[in-house]
Design a protein around this motif. Structure first.
Motif, PDB file in Angstrom:
ATOM      1  N   GLY A 118     -28.687   6.718  61.236  1.00  0.00           N
ATOM      2  CA  GLY A 118     -27.847   6.571  62.350  1.00  0.00           C
ATOM      3  C   GLY A 118     -26.546   7.247  62.528  1.00  0.00           C
ATOM      4  O   GLY A 118     -26.166   7.743  63.558  1.00  0.00           O
ATOM      5  N   ASP A 147     -24.947   4.107  65.367  1.00  0.00           N
ATOM      6  CA  ASP A 147     -26.171   3.649  66.171  1.00  0.00           C
ATOM      7  C   ASP A 147     -26.850   4.727  66.734  1.00  0.00           C
ATOM      8  O   ASP A 147     -27.349   4.535  67.679  1.00  0.00           O
ATOM      9  CB  ASP A 147     -25.689   2.363  67.100  1.00  0.00           C
ATOM     10  N   TRP A 178     -29.946   6.790  67.742  1.00  0.00           N
ATOM     11  CA  TRP A 178     -31.627   6.641  67.955  1.00  0.00           C
ATOM     12  C   TRP A 178     -32.093   8.188  68.091  1.00  0.00           C
ATOM     13  O   TRP A 178     -31.778   8.559  69.296  1.00  0.00           O
ATOM     14  CB  TRP A 178     -31.872   5.642  68.983  1.00  0.00           C
ATOM     15  N   GLY A 187     -26.596  -2.072  68.816  1.00  0.00           N
ATOM     16  CA  GLY A 187     -25.901  -1.947  67.628  1.00  0.00           C
ATOM     17  C   GLY A 187     -26.771  -2.361  66.390  1.00  0.00           C
ATOM     18  O   GLY A 187     -26.470  -2.732  65.290  1.00  0.00           O
ATOM     19  N   ALA A 226     -28.572  -1.935  63.148  1.00  0.00           N
ATOM     20  CA  ALA A 226     -28.652  -0.960  62.050  1.00  0.00           C
ATOM     21  C   ALA A 226     -29.547  -1.601  60.956  1.00  0.00           C
ATOM     22  O   ALA A 226     -30.407  -0.843  60.484  1.00  0.00           O
ATOM     23  CB  ALA A 226     -26.929  -0.981  61.621  1.00  0.00           C
ATOM     24  N   ASP A 276     -29.662   1.566  57.737  1.00  0.00           N
ATOM     25  CA  ASP A 276     -29.767   2.143  59.012  1.00  0.00           C
ATOM     26  C   ASP A 276     -31.227   1.954  59.237  1.00  0.00           C
ATOM     27  O   ASP A 276     -31.897   2.934  59.813  1.00  0.00           O
ATOM     28  CB  ASP A 276     -29.747   3.688  59.195  1.00  0.00           C
TER      29      ASP A 276
END
Length: 258
Positions: A94, A103, A105, A202, A204, A208
């Motif tokens: 992340g 965060d 993606w 958020g 994780a 990650d």
């Protein structure tokens, strides 16, 4: 080749890493070569998009064909293939965008969002433009079911790419073992259920695991169907994952040795 023959002569059984994580400079210029997160950032690691980019997969196919044709097959027990910079299954972490975010993606390039240059066997986002955590999409409220549908697409896209590497080795004439290295952690079912209440905002997980698309509970059965006989290589079984999982209520790891 000399090193491999020397190992074989000494009775050593070699597992060879295919090395697709070591990216030549020219490959980064390919169409859709880089992952893109929801902010438009690219991984600072330079990891190639083996998951969604058709152009990257074409180059990797050529490389794997040359690899199989070059190595003396009798010297190698198995070949390892992975999608990440560590040679394991997974997307970038992340924080790999290099801008302080944790965060990210990695499914917001043209291929996964619009289908432009999309690799064969993959599908584009089931909620184009939606970013985890957003409560509205296309004028309607986003539900936990929507978020799960998106995450299943995300983690299964990674699984498909890993399986594709195995298929490509076999299609290139490789008849030895195929190892799929995965980190010794992943998204636990309880973690996923909790994350879905916030629409993955958020999310994780350890190291990650969400952003990397490492939901092994969902992915492992897919590997069993797609690549029967392949070996799942847990690369770090000495961490505290099992201890943590068993301490949850209810326990998320009930495996026993027999």
């Amino acid at each position: 080749q000399t090193a491999l023959r020397t190992c074989a002569a000494g009775g050593l059984r070699v597992v060879l890493d295919a090395g697709v994580q070591y990216v030549p400079t020219w490959a980064r210029q390919l169409s859709g070569a880089a992952f893109v997160d929801q902010r438009g950032s690219q991984p600072v690691t330079g990891q190639l998009d083996l998951v969604f980019s058709a152009a990257v997969r074409s180059a990797v196919t050529d490389y794997l064909r040359q690899l199989v044709a070059t190595i003396p097959a009798y010297t190698v027990e198995a070949i390892r293939v992975g999608t990440s910079t560590s040679g394991e299954l997974g997307l970038p972490g992340g924080a790999d965008g290099g801008h302080g975010y944790t965060d990210s993606w990695w499914a917001f390039g043209a291929a996964p969002q619009r289908g432009t240059g999309l690799a064969g066997g993959q599908s584009r986002s089931p909620l184009p433009g939606w970013v985890p955590g957003q409560t509205r999409w296309n004028g309607r409220t986003v539900t936990a079911t929507d978020a799960l549908t998106w995450f299943r697409w995300y983690d299964r896209s990674v699984a498909q790419a890993e399986a594709w590497l195995g298929w490509t080795l076999a299609a290139s004439g490789w008849t030895g073992g195929i190892h799929l290295p995965v980190a010794g952690h992943g998204v636990l079912p309880a973690e996923l259920a909790a994350a879905l209440t916030g629409l993955l905002a958020g999310a994780a997980g350890r190291d990650d695991a969400f952003a990397r698309g490492q939901d092994y509970v969902d992915q492992m059965p897919l590997f069993g169907q797609a690549l029967p006989g392949a070996m799942i290589d847990l690369t770090s079984v000495d961490d505290a994952t099992a201890v943590t999982a068993r301490a949850l209520n209810p326990p998320q790891d009930t495996c026993t040795l027999s």
